[in-house]
Design an enzyme around this catalytic site. Structure first.
Site, PDB file in Angstrom:
ATOM      1  N   ALA A  13       1.074  -1.747   0.104  1.00  0.00           N
ATOM      2  CA  ALA A  13      -0.375  -0.092   0.298  1.00  0.00           C
ATOM      3  C   ALA A  13       0.560   1.512   0.091  1.00  0.00           C
ATOM      4  O   ALA A  13       0.523   2.430  -0.045  1.00  0.00           O
ATOM      5  CB  ALA A  13      -1.301   0.137   1.505  1.00  0.00           C
ATOM      6  N   GLY A  14       2.450   1.436  -0.730  1.00  0.00           N
ATOM      7  CA  GLY A  14       3.219   2.358  -0.780  1.00  0.00           C
ATOM      8  C   GLY A  14       2.380   3.284  -1.637  1.00  0.00           C
ATOM      9  O   GLY A  14       1.287   3.321  -2.426  1.00  0.00           O
ATOM     10  N   ASP A  36      -0.861  -4.296   3.140  1.00  0.00           N
ATOM     11  CA  ASP A  36       0.248  -4.558   3.632  1.00  0.00           C
ATOM     12  C   ASP A  36       1.116  -4.800   4.740  1.00  0.00           C
ATOM     13  O   ASP A  36       0.612  -5.492   5.924  1.00  0.00           O
ATOM     14  CB  ASP A  36       0.428  -2.789   3.872  1.00  0.00           C
ATOM     15  CG  ASP A  36       2.066  -2.162   3.168  1.00  0.00           C
ATOM     16  OD1 ASP A  36       2.225  -1.753   2.068  1.00  0.00           O
ATOM     17  OD2 ASP A  36       3.060  -2.548   3.915  1.00  0.00           O
ATOM     18  N   ARG A  91      22.756  -3.627  -7.204  1.00  0.00           N
ATOM     19  CA  ARG A  91      21.350  -4.491  -8.063  1.00  0.00           C
ATOM     20  C   ARG A  91      20.848  -5.383  -7.127  1.00  0.00           C
ATOM     21  O   ARG A  91      20.063  -6.133  -7.281  1.00  0.00           O
ATOM     22  CB  ARG A  91      22.260  -3.834  -8.999  1.00  0.00           C
ATOM     23  CG  ARG A  91      21.274  -3.320  -9.985  1.00  0.00           C
ATOM     24  CD  ARG A  91      21.410  -3.812 -11.705  1.00  0.00           C
ATOM     25  NE  ARG A  91      21.944  -5.201 -12.687  1.00  0.00           N
ATOM     26  CZ  ARG A  91      20.349  -6.164 -12.919  1.00  0.00           C
ATOM     27  NH1 ARG A  91      19.903  -5.498 -12.829  1.00  0.00           N
ATOM     28  NH2 ARG A  91      20.848  -7.036 -12.807  1.00  0.00           N
ATOM     29  N   ARG A 154       3.881   7.114 -21.262  1.00  0.00           N
ATOM     30  CA  ARG A 154       5.006   8.007 -21.619  1.00  0.00           C
ATOM     31  C   ARG A 154       5.734   8.797 -22.980  1.00  0.00           C
ATOM     32  O   ARG A 154       6.010   9.938 -22.754  1.00  0.00           O
ATOM     33  CB  ARG A 154       6.416   7.431 -20.994  1.00  0.00           C
ATOM     34  CG  ARG A 154       6.499   7.257 -19.315  1.00  0.00           C
ATOM     35  CD  ARG A 154       7.700   6.510 -18.518  1.00  0.00           C
ATOM     36  NE  ARG A 154       7.484   6.935 -17.128  1.00  0.00           N
ATOM     37  CZ  ARG A 154       7.778   6.192 -16.051  1.00  0.00           C
ATOM     38  NH1 ARG A 154       8.260   5.021 -16.133  1.00  0.00           N
ATOM     39  NH2 ARG A 154       7.607   6.584 -15.105  1.00  0.00           N
ATOM     40  N   HIS A 178      11.193  -4.275 -19.403  1.00  0.00           N
ATOM     41  CA  HIS A 178      11.665  -3.327 -18.682  1.00  0.00           C
ATOM     42  C   HIS A 178      12.850  -2.632 -18.763  1.00  0.00           C
ATOM     43  O   HIS A 178      12.713  -2.701 -16.964  1.00  0.00           O
ATOM     44  CB  HIS A 178      10.259  -3.227 -17.898  1.00  0.00           C
ATOM     45  CG  HIS A 178      10.001  -1.613 -17.243  1.00  0.00           C
ATOM     46  ND1 HIS A 178       9.514  -0.765 -17.602  1.00  0.00           N
ATOM     47  CD2 HIS A 178       9.787  -1.896 -15.649  1.00  0.00           C
ATOM     48  CE1 HIS A 178       9.339   0.081 -17.025  1.00  0.00           C
ATOM     49  NE2 HIS A 178       9.560  -0.481 -15.982  1.00  0.00           N
TER      50      HIS A 178
HETATM   51  O1  TXD Z   1       6.749  -0.079 -14.442  1.00  0.00           O
HETATM   52  C1  TXD Z   1       6.212  -0.132 -13.515  1.00  0.00           C
HETATM   53  N1  TXD Z   1       6.548  -2.136 -13.774  1.00  0.00           N
HETATM   54  C2  TXD Z   1       6.834   0.272 -12.441  1.00  0.00           C
HETATM   55  C3  TXD Z   1       7.855  -0.447 -11.121  1.00  0.00           C
HETATM   56  C4  TXD Z   1       6.627   1.876 -11.747  1.00  0.00           C
HETATM   57  C5  TXD Z   1       6.952   2.256 -11.052  1.00  0.00           C
HETATM   58  C6  TXD Z   1       6.822   1.462  -9.601  1.00  0.00           C
HETATM   59  N2  TXD Z   1       7.800   0.044 -10.216  1.00  0.00           N
HETATM   60  C7  TXD Z   1       7.932  -0.782  -8.612  1.00  0.00           C
HETATM   61  O2  TXD Z   1       7.264  -1.012  -7.921  1.00  0.00           O
HETATM   62  C8  TXD Z   1       8.867  -0.282  -7.717  1.00  0.00           C
HETATM   63  O3  TXD Z   1      10.293  -0.030  -8.232  1.00  0.00           O
HETATM   64  C9  TXD Z   1       8.275  -0.510  -6.579  1.00  0.00           C
HETATM   65  O4  TXD Z   1       9.422  -2.294  -6.712  1.00  0.00           O
HETATM   66  C10 TXD Z   1       7.334  -0.807  -6.902  1.00  0.00           C
HETATM   67  C11 TXD Z   1       6.147  -0.689  -5.348  1.00  0.00           C
HETATM   68  O5  TXD Z   1       6.886   0.907  -5.707  1.00  0.00           O
HETATM   69  P1  TXD Z   1       6.545   2.180  -4.966  1.00  0.00           P
HETATM   70  O6  TXD Z   1       6.988   3.076  -5.396  1.00  0.00           O
HETATM   71  O7  TXD Z   1       4.644   1.641  -3.964  1.00  0.00           O
HETATM   72  O8  TXD Z   1       7.245   1.159  -3.006  1.00  0.00           O
HETATM   73  P2  TXD Z   1       6.645   2.565  -2.136  1.00  0.00           P
HETATM   74  O9  TXD Z   1       6.051   3.362  -2.033  1.00  0.00           O
HETATM   75  O10 TXD Z   1       8.406   2.059  -1.260  1.00  0.00           O
HETATM   76  O11 TXD Z   1       6.097   0.890  -1.213  1.00  0.00           O
HETATM   77  C12 TXD Z   1       6.123  -0.376  -1.264  1.00  0.00           C
HETATM   78  C13 TXD Z   1       5.406  -0.967  -0.462  1.00  0.00           C
HETATM   79  C14 TXD Z   1       5.191  -0.576   1.002  1.00  0.00           C
HETATM   80  O12 TXD Z   1       4.144   0.528   1.397  1.00  0.00           O
HETATM   81  C15 TXD Z   1       6.210  -1.712   1.855  1.00  0.00           C
HETATM   82  O13 TXD Z   1       5.565  -1.858   3.396  1.00  0.00           O
HETATM   83  C16 TXD Z   1       5.317  -2.882   1.173  1.00  0.00           C
HETATM   84  O14 TXD Z   1       5.669  -2.887  -0.311  1.00  0.00           O
HETATM   85  N3  TXD Z   1       5.880  -3.923   1.213  1.00  0.00           N
HETATM   86  C17 TXD Z   1       5.248  -5.148   1.494  1.00  0.00           C
HETATM   87  N4  TXD Z   1       4.260  -5.827   1.586  1.00  0.00           N
HETATM   88  C18 TXD Z   1       3.455  -6.658   1.611  1.00  0.00           C
HETATM   89  N5  TXD Z   1       4.596  -7.833   1.789  1.00  0.00           N
HETATM   90  C19 TXD Z   1       5.218  -7.474   1.783  1.00  0.00           C
HETATM   91  N6  TXD Z   1       6.236  -8.731   1.961  1.00  0.00           N
HETATM   92  C20 TXD Z   1       6.260  -6.337   1.815  1.00  0.00           C
HETATM   93  N7  TXD Z   1       7.263  -5.829   2.307  1.00  0.00           N
HETATM   94  C21 TXD Z   1       6.969  -4.470   1.554  1.00  0.00           C
END
Ligand code: TXD
Length: 317
Positions: A13-14, A36, A91, A154, A178
């Protein structure tokens, strides 16, 4: 409030997850379960989103949870859970950590929502989509990734900005993995039905293609912390809508490709028809020689990434 069928579960839920929930609700596409691991956070965001409903004028529902059991009955599960790269992290470190998260999430999805369709969003996208299918064992048509819709949006925007036209009148296709080697397919870009190549000189198109490849990095550099989320959330919502409405709509996405584009069974960005069953058909479009070469290079990079992922997982197991 109880969610109604069909509902969509969003894991993580980020930034992307919460904005995806907002898009799905406010466009009236589906009820949403927001999950989350952080206690209280998905519940707080869900409540905040519901409190906007009287003003936004929708009657969709969202609930927040930290319990995987609540996934039961989800028709689509969108996975955005993951960690961003932090200073000092390689990475490979990020790959290993996100792979662990995806594995944990997918085992729970398999247990609680075995008939769902999975849309992977977490990066590195092609590799995480590959892993999600392996872990769940779901048929390939029910596991796919979001990237091409975003990359094409984009490119559409950059073309619209250059020509000062509405982005709605611009068509673009972006294929391949990607990452740096994605393939903006300019031969298929059109504005109001006319080839874009007739309106924008080749040297400028090359710049637009490069800006498309660097689209994610451009936003990261501006934001300083975090990465893009508005356009990614819109992209996921478009895919969810195509599935739930059984639109049979061809969208660029990360699908399992066997046969088409000379590929022998790999998750890769291609146009694919989305409907209620998930990916119902990979669509093969004609490419010019340069685009074919770029596709082959990009596919090799994805394959190398999969080998690296499997090596890292074997070491960490
Ligand atoms: O084109 C695309 N596919 C993308 C990919 C475009 C934009 C973002 N992209 C990827 O999505 C980015 O590189 C990240 O790997 C993800 C999520 O990006 P976001 O910006 O939403 O990251 P956040 O804000 O850090 O949110 C991630 C959430 C955060 O609330 C954590 O608490 C949660 O993931 N999290 C989990 N949730 C459930 N279960 C587990 N194990 C867990 N670990 C972390």
């Amino acid at each position: 409030m109880k969610l109604r069928q069909p509902f969509v579960a969003v894991i993580g839920a980020g930034q992307v997850g919460a904005t995806t929930a907002q898009r799905l609700l406010e466009k009236g596409i589906a009820d949403v379960l927001l999950f989350d691991v952080v206690e209280g956070m998905p519940q707080g965001k869900a409540l905040d989103l519901m409190e906007a409903a009287p003003i936004e004028g929708h009657d969709r529902r969202v609930t927040g949870t930290n319990r995987y059991e609540d996934l039961r009955g989800a028709e689509i599960v969108v996975v955005t859970a993951g960690l961003p790269r932090k200073p000092g992290m390689t990475r490979e470190d990020l790959l290993t950590m996100n792979a662990k998260i995806i594995r944990e999430v997918c085992l729970n999805v398999k247990a609680q929502a075995p008939d769902s369709k999975l849309i992977i969003v977490t990066n590195p996208l092609d590799l995480m989509t590959h892993l999600a299918q392996k872990v769940t064992g779901f048929p390939h048509e029910r596991v796919f990734g979001m990237a091409g819709v975003l990359d094409a949006a984009r490119m559409r925007y950059f073309i619209a900005e250059r020509l000062e036209v509405t982005p709605k009148d611009v068509e673009a296709v972006v294929l391949g993995g990607h990452g740096d080697l994605m393939v903006p397919v300019s031969s298929h870009s059109k504005v109001s039905g006319c080839p874009v190549r007739d309106r924008i000189p080749a040297s400028e198109m090359a710049k637009i293609e490069q800006r498309t490849r660097d689209g994610g990095a451009e936003i990261v550099a501006l934001l300083k912390t975090g990465s893009a989320f508005y356009a990614p959330a819109s992209s996921v919502a478009e895919m969810v809508d195509a599935i739930l409405k059984d639109r049979k709509k061809a969208l660029p996405l990360c699908a399992f490709v066997k046969g088409a584009y000379g590929l022998d069974g790999v998750y890769f960005g291609v146009p694919a028809q989305l409907g209620r069953q998930g990916v119902e058909k990979v669509v093969e479009i004609p490419l010019d020689e340069a685009e074919k070469k770029a596709m082959a290079l990009s596919a090799n990079k994805v394959k190398q990434g999969i080998e690296e992922l499997e090596r890292l997982l074997a070491v960490s197991a």
